[in-house]
Design a protein around this motif. Sequence first.
Motif, mmCIF file in Angstrom:
data_model
loop_
_atom_site.group_PDB
_atom_site.id
_atom_site.type_symbol
_atom_site.label_atom_id
_atom_site.label_comp_id
_atom_site.label_asym_id
_atom_site.label_seq_id
_atom_site.Cartn_x
_atom_site.Cartn_y
_atom_site.Cartn_z
ATOM 1 N N VAL A 69 0.858 -1.055 -0.085
ATOM 2 C CA VAL A 69 0.081 0.047 0.159
ATOM 3 C C VAL A 69 0.907 1.106 -0.135
ATOM 4 O O VAL A 69 0.665 2.128 -0.702
ATOM 5 C CB VAL A 69 -0.891 0.061 1.027
ATOM 6 N N LEU A 70 2.073 1.235 0.932
ATOM 7 C CA LEU A 70 2.766 2.403 0.816
ATOM 8 C C LEU A 70 3.373 2.490 -0.360
ATOM 9 O O LEU A 70 3.541 3.837 -0.880
ATOM 10 C CB LEU A 70 3.638 2.259 1.935
ATOM 11 N N GLU A 71 4.150 1.655 -1.222
ATOM 12 C CA GLU A 71 4.554 1.686 -2.183
ATOM 13 C C GLU A 71 3.493 2.384 -3.391
ATOM 14 O O GLU A 71 3.969 3.388 -4.138
ATOM 15 C CB GLU A 71 5.132 0.285 -2.748
ATOM 16 N N GLU A 72 2.343 1.920 -3.385
ATOM 17 C CA GLU A 72 1.236 2.597 -4.232
ATOM 18 C C GLU A 72 0.931 3.863 -4.066
ATOM 19 O O GLU A 72 1.127 4.552 -4.808
ATOM 20 C CB GLU A 72 0.377 1.666 -4.171
ATOM 21 N N LEU A 73 0.892 4.170 -2.729
ATOM 22 C CA LEU A 73 0.596 5.595 -2.386
ATOM 23 C C LEU A 73 1.802 6.497 -2.872
ATOM 24 O O LEU A 73 1.388 7.829 -3.264
ATOM 25 C CB LEU A 73 0.289 5.705 -1.001
ATOM 26 N N ARG A 74 2.924 6.136 -2.664
ATOM 27 C CA ARG A 74 4.168 6.841 -3.116
ATOM 28 C C ARG A 74 4.195 7.156 -4.447
ATOM 29 O O ARG A 74 4.763 7.946 -4.892
ATOM 30 C CB ARG A 74 5.306 6.069 -2.212
ATOM 31 N N ARG A 75 3.783 6.185 -5.151
ATOM 32 C CA ARG A 75 3.756 6.094 -6.742
ATOM 33 C C ARG A 75 2.803 7.191 -7.085
ATOM 34 O O ARG A 75 2.715 7.896 -8.114
ATOM 35 C CB ARG A 75 3.363 4.902 -7.519
ATOM 36 N N ALA A 97 13.904 0.838 7.435
ATOM 37 C CA ALA A 97 14.515 0.962 6.231
ATOM 38 C C ALA A 97 13.217 1.207 5.271
ATOM 39 O O ALA A 97 13.494 1.747 4.192
ATOM 40 C CB ALA A 97 15.030 -0.264 5.641
ATOM 41 N N LEU A 98 12.022 1.235 5.660
ATOM 42 C CA LEU A 98 11.054 1.776 5.080
ATOM 43 C C LEU A 98 10.889 3.164 4.959
ATOM 44 O O LEU A 98 11.102 3.958 5.714
ATOM 45 C CB LEU A 98 9.502 1.200 5.530
ATOM 46 N N PRO A 99 10.394 3.591 3.876
ATOM 47 C CA PRO A 99 10.414 5.294 3.567
ATOM 48 C C PRO A 99 9.111 5.559 4.324
ATOM 49 O O PRO A 99 8.155 6.238 3.763
ATOM 50 C CB PRO A 99 9.972 5.409 2.146
ATOM 51 N N VAL A 100 9.060 5.645 5.798
ATOM 52 C CA VAL A 100 8.120 6.128 6.455
ATOM 53 C C VAL A 100 8.677 7.274 7.219
ATOM 54 O O VAL A 100 9.961 7.446 7.619
ATOM 55 C CB VAL A 100 7.306 5.072 7.385
ATOM 56 N N ASP A 101 7.696 8.012 7.987
ATOM 57 C CA ASP A 101 8.364 9.020 9.020
ATOM 58 C C ASP A 101 8.273 8.842 10.414
ATOM 59 O O ASP A 101 8.980 9.206 11.300
ATOM 60 C CB ASP A 101 7.129 10.203 8.699
ATOM 61 N N ASP A 102 7.434 7.581 10.852
ATOM 62 C CA ASP A 102 7.637 7.127 12.120
ATOM 63 C C ASP A 102 7.079 5.714 12.201
ATOM 64 O O ASP A 102 6.340 5.463 11.417
ATOM 65 C CB ASP A 102 6.823 7.863 12.959
ATOM 66 N N VAL A 103 7.392 4.895 13.000
ATOM 67 C CA VAL A 103 7.112 3.500 13.357
ATOM 68 C C VAL A 103 6.501 3.540 14.571
ATOM 69 O O VAL A 103 7.204 3.805 15.628
ATOM 70 C CB VAL A 103 7.943 2.621 12.940
ATOM 71 N N LEU A 104 5.226 3.066 15.016
ATOM 72 C CA LEU A 104 4.776 2.812 16.207
ATOM 73 C C LEU A 104 4.565 1.227 16.477
ATOM 74 O O LEU A 104 3.950 0.757 15.694
ATOM 75 C CB LEU A 104 3.428 3.287 16.231
ATOM 76 N N THR A 105 5.075 0.706 17.688
ATOM 77 C CA THR A 105 4.969 -0.731 18.155
ATOM 78 C C THR A 105 3.236 -0.796 18.939
ATOM 79 O O THR A 105 3.144 -0.224 19.589
ATOM 80 C CB THR A 105 5.968 -1.192 18.772
ATOM 81 N N LYS A 106 2.679 -1.826 18.239
ATOM 82 C CA LYS A 106 1.351 -2.022 18.986
ATOM 83 C C LYS A 106 1.610 -2.862 20.333
ATOM 84 O O LYS A 106 2.629 -3.437 20.359
ATOM 85 C CB LYS A 106 0.539 -3.064 18.034
#
Length: 130
Positions: A69-75, A97-106
């Motif tokens: 989903v992230l890949e498609e949105l970025r495209r 390594a993912l092109p995200v701004d932040d990571v939250l752990t559940k």
Amino acid sequence: MTQTHTDDTPTVLLVDDEAALADSLALWLERRYRVRVAYSGREALQAFDDDVDLVFLDRNLPGLSGESVLEELRRRVDPSSFGVVMLSASPGDELTALPVDDVLTKPVTKRDVFDAAARLVGDAPEAKLE
């Protein structure tokens, strides 16, 4: 009671296949942000448009993964036009390594969610209750 938002109120898209979690996050955030909810990757792609300022995206979605989903949105649009917070059940170095701004752990806390939103789209004014 109806939430009142101004035209400049940021729009947040919440994507998680755990409906209870997605709905809880939406309830928290809708006081300060316009909120859209999607329970699958395909729904996320349908709900996303140029108005979305921030996406909270579950990494482990069934079918179309959060990474896909992230890949498609970025495209689709300029990646700098919206922020992405990846939600993951397990922390890991590969997430950095993912092109995200932040990571939250559940499990995430209300404070985690609001802190991430405030960092990435600013702290929207408290919505007025009618």
